[in-house]
Design a protein around this motif. Structure first.
Motif, PDB file in Angstrom:
ATOM      1  N   MET A   1       0.854  -1.164   0.000  1.00  0.00           N
ATOM      2  CA  MET A   1       0.000   0.000   0.000  1.00  0.00           C
ATOM      3  C   MET A   1       0.909   1.239   0.000  1.00  0.00           C
ATOM      4  SD  MET A   1      -3.181   0.690   2.555  1.00  0.00           S
ATOM      5  CE  MET A   1      -3.837  -0.873   2.039  1.00  0.00           C
ATOM      6  N   PRO A   2       0.782   2.097  -0.994  1.00  0.00           N
ATOM      7  CA  PRO A   2       1.681   3.267  -1.067  1.00  0.00           C
ATOM      8  C   PRO A   2       1.337   4.321  -0.021  1.00  0.00           C
ATOM      9  CG  PRO A   2       0.167   3.252  -2.931  1.00  0.00           C
ATOM     10  CD  PRO A   2      -0.091   1.995  -2.144  1.00  0.00           C
ATOM     11  N   GLU A   3       2.351   4.751   0.684  1.00  0.00           N
ATOM     12  CA  GLU A   3       2.161   5.809   1.671  1.00  0.00           C
ATOM     13  C   GLU A   3       2.253   7.166   1.004  1.00  0.00           C
ATOM     14  OE1 GLU A   3       6.581   6.562   3.484  1.00  0.00           O
ATOM     15  OE2 GLU A   3       5.408   4.954   4.365  1.00  0.00           O
ATOM     16  N   VAL A   4       1.736   8.167   1.682  1.00  0.00           N
ATOM     17  CA  VAL A   4       1.769   9.541   1.178  1.00  0.00           C
ATOM     18  C   VAL A   4       2.288  10.440   2.297  1.00  0.00           C
ATOM     19  CG1 VAL A   4       0.370  11.485   0.361  1.00  0.00           C
ATOM     20  CG2 VAL A   4      -0.154   9.170  -0.411  1.00  0.00           C
ATOM     21  N   ARG A   5       3.211  11.290   1.950  1.00  0.00           N
ATOM     22  CA  ARG A   5       3.673  12.355   2.843  1.00  0.00           C
ATOM     23  C   ARG A   5       3.073  13.653   2.314  1.00  0.00           C
ATOM     24  NH1 ARG A   5       6.395  10.360   7.366  1.00  0.00           N
ATOM     25  NH2 ARG A   5       7.357   8.414   6.709  1.00  0.00           N
ATOM     26  N   PHE A   6       2.473  14.418   3.203  1.00  0.00           N
ATOM     27  CA  PHE A   6       1.938  15.708   2.782  1.00  0.00           C
ATOM     28  C   PHE A   6       2.419  16.792   3.742  1.00  0.00           C
ATOM     29  CE2 PHE A   6      -1.262  13.574   5.302  1.00  0.00           C
ATOM     30  CZ  PHE A   6      -1.906  14.533   6.062  1.00  0.00           C
ATOM     31  N   GLN A  80      -4.417  26.909  17.143  1.00  0.00           N
ATOM     32  CA  GLN A  80      -4.413  27.881  16.053  1.00  0.00           C
ATOM     33  C   GLN A  80      -5.620  28.808  16.165  1.00  0.00           C
ATOM     34  OE1 GLN A  80      -1.812  27.942  13.746  1.00  0.00           O
ATOM     35  NE2 GLN A  80      -0.965  26.318  15.029  1.00  0.00           N
ATOM     36  N   PRO A  81      -5.535  29.994  15.545  1.00  0.00           N
ATOM     37  CA  PRO A  81      -6.707  30.877  15.517  1.00  0.00           C
ATOM     38  C   PRO A  81      -7.858  30.205  14.760  1.00  0.00           C
ATOM     39  CG  PRO A  81      -4.826  31.872  14.341  1.00  0.00           C
ATOM     40  CD  PRO A  81      -4.384  30.546  14.857  1.00  0.00           C
ATOM     41  N   ALA A  82      -9.040  30.246  15.330  1.00  0.00           N
ATOM     42  CA  ALA A  82     -10.200  29.548  14.753  1.00  0.00           C
ATOM     43  C   ALA A  82     -10.513  30.003  13.335  1.00  0.00           C
ATOM     44  CB  ALA A  82     -11.416  29.730  15.641  1.00  0.00           C
ATOM     45  N   ASN A  83     -10.202  31.252  13.001  1.00  0.00           N
ATOM     46  CA  ASN A  83     -10.501  31.754  11.655  1.00  0.00           C
ATOM     47  C   ASN A  83      -9.305  31.622  10.711  1.00  0.00           C
ATOM     48  OD1 ASN A  83      -8.876  33.667  12.835  1.00  0.00           O
ATOM     49  ND2 ASN A  83     -10.025  35.415  12.069  1.00  0.00           N
ATOM     50  N   GLY A  84      -8.289  30.840  11.132  1.00  0.00           N
ATOM     51  CA  GLY A  84      -7.096  30.656  10.319  1.00  0.00           C
ATOM     52  C   GLY A  84      -7.318  29.715   9.145  1.00  0.00           C
ATOM     53  N   GLU A  85      -6.300  29.649   8.314  1.00  0.00           N
ATOM     54  CA  GLU A  85      -6.322  28.771   7.141  1.00  0.00           C
ATOM     55  C   GLU A  85      -5.081  27.900   7.122  1.00  0.00           C
ATOM     56  OE1 GLU A  85      -8.806  31.288   3.850  1.00  0.00           O
ATOM     57  OE2 GLU A  85      -6.641  31.661   3.954  1.00  0.00           O
ATOM     58  N   VAL A  86      -5.244  26.690   6.596  1.00  0.00           N
ATOM     59  CA  VAL A  86      -4.154  25.742   6.473  1.00  0.00           C
ATOM     60  C   VAL A  86      -3.922  25.494   4.990  1.00  0.00           C
ATOM     61  CG1 VAL A  86      -3.345  23.402   7.004  1.00  0.00           C
ATOM     62  CG2 VAL A  86      -4.778  24.639   8.643  1.00  0.00           C
ATOM     63  N   THR A  87      -2.666  25.560   4.573  1.00  0.00           N
ATOM     64  CA  THR A  87      -2.311  25.295   3.182  1.00  0.00           C
ATOM     65  C   THR A  87      -1.648  23.938   3.077  1.00  0.00           C
ATOM     66  OG1 THR A  87      -2.024  27.647   2.732  1.00  0.00           O
ATOM     67  CG2 THR A  87      -1.003  26.118   1.174  1.00  0.00           C
ATOM     68  N   CYS A  88      -2.132  23.128   2.146  1.00  0.00           N
ATOM     69  CA  CYS A  88      -1.477  21.867   1.824  1.00  0.00           C
ATOM     70  C   CYS A  88      -0.421  22.200   0.783  1.00  0.00           C
ATOM     71  CB  CYS A  88      -2.491  20.857   1.288  1.00  0.00           C
ATOM     72  SG  CYS A  88      -1.764  19.245   0.941  1.00  0.00           S
ATOM     73  N   LEU A  89       0.832  22.157   1.182  1.00  0.00           N
ATOM     74  CA  LEU A  89       1.933  22.590   0.319  1.00  0.00           C
ATOM     75  C   LEU A  89       2.308  21.551  -0.733  1.00  0.00           C
ATOM     76  CD1 LEU A  89       4.143  24.082   3.162  1.00  0.00           C
ATOM     77  CD2 LEU A  89       2.709  25.357   1.539  1.00  0.00           C
ATOM     78  N   SER A  90       2.340  20.269  -0.333  1.00  0.00           N
ATOM     79  CA  SER A  90       2.755  19.234  -1.273  1.00  0.00           C
ATOM     80  C   SER A  90       2.237  17.882  -0.823  1.00  0.00           C
ATOM     81  CB  SER A  90       4.279  19.171  -1.385  1.00  0.00           C
ATOM     82  OG  SER A  90       4.842  18.773  -0.151  1.00  0.00           O
ATOM     83  N   MET A  91       2.187  16.950  -1.776  1.00  0.00           N
ATOM     84  CA  MET A  91       1.827  15.567  -1.498  1.00  0.00           C
ATOM     85  C   MET A  91       2.761  14.677  -2.324  1.00  0.00           C
ATOM     86  SD  MET A  91      -2.284  15.552  -1.281  1.00  0.00           S
ATOM     87  CE  MET A  91      -2.453  14.617   0.220  1.00  0.00           C
ATOM     88  N   THR A  92       3.501  13.819  -1.633  1.00  0.00           N
ATOM     89  CA  THR A  92       4.414  12.916  -2.342  1.00  0.00           C
ATOM     90  C   THR A  92       4.250  11.505  -1.859  1.00  0.00           C
ATOM     91  OG1 THR A  92       6.164  13.410  -0.757  1.00  0.00           O
ATOM     92  CG2 THR A  92       6.153  14.699  -2.772  1.00  0.00           C
TER      93      THR A  92
END
Length: 92
Positions: A1-6, A80-92
């Motif tokens: 099963m291929p793993e993913v790092r994000f 984190q601040p409740a109104n914050g945002e999270v960015t998914c930078l990469s998936m490998t």
């Protein structure tokens, strides 16, 4: 099963490398996309549970690494601040 790092960037600017034991996470998060904090946590929760379930189907037991990663995400998100945002930078 291929793993993913994000890799993600939290609202406070901290970056974190995360782990999924399966590509299932790719159905829930997309590299280069920014999510409101609550939505990110829900998507990560759904994707990591799905990934853990896939491991259970194949090997007969849930993936503790996926659940540990989810706990880390939920713990960090709570600081984190409740109104914050999270960015998914990469998936490998």
């Amino acid at each position: 099963m291929p793993e993913v790092r994000f890799s993600i960037r939290w609202p406070d600017g901290a970056e974190e490398s995360c782990y999924s034991p399966s590509t299932a996470i790719k159905r829930h998060l997309e590299a280069g996309r920014t999510y409101p904090l609550g939505e990110f946590v829900e998507r990560a929760r759904t994707g990591l549970h799905e990934a853990s379930d896939r491991v259970a189907e194949k090997f007969g037991f849930a993936c503790s690494s996926a659940l540990d990663q989810l706990n880390k995400i939920e713990s960090t998100a709570s600081l984190q601040p409740a109104n914050g945002e999270v960015t998914c930078l990469s998936m490998t």
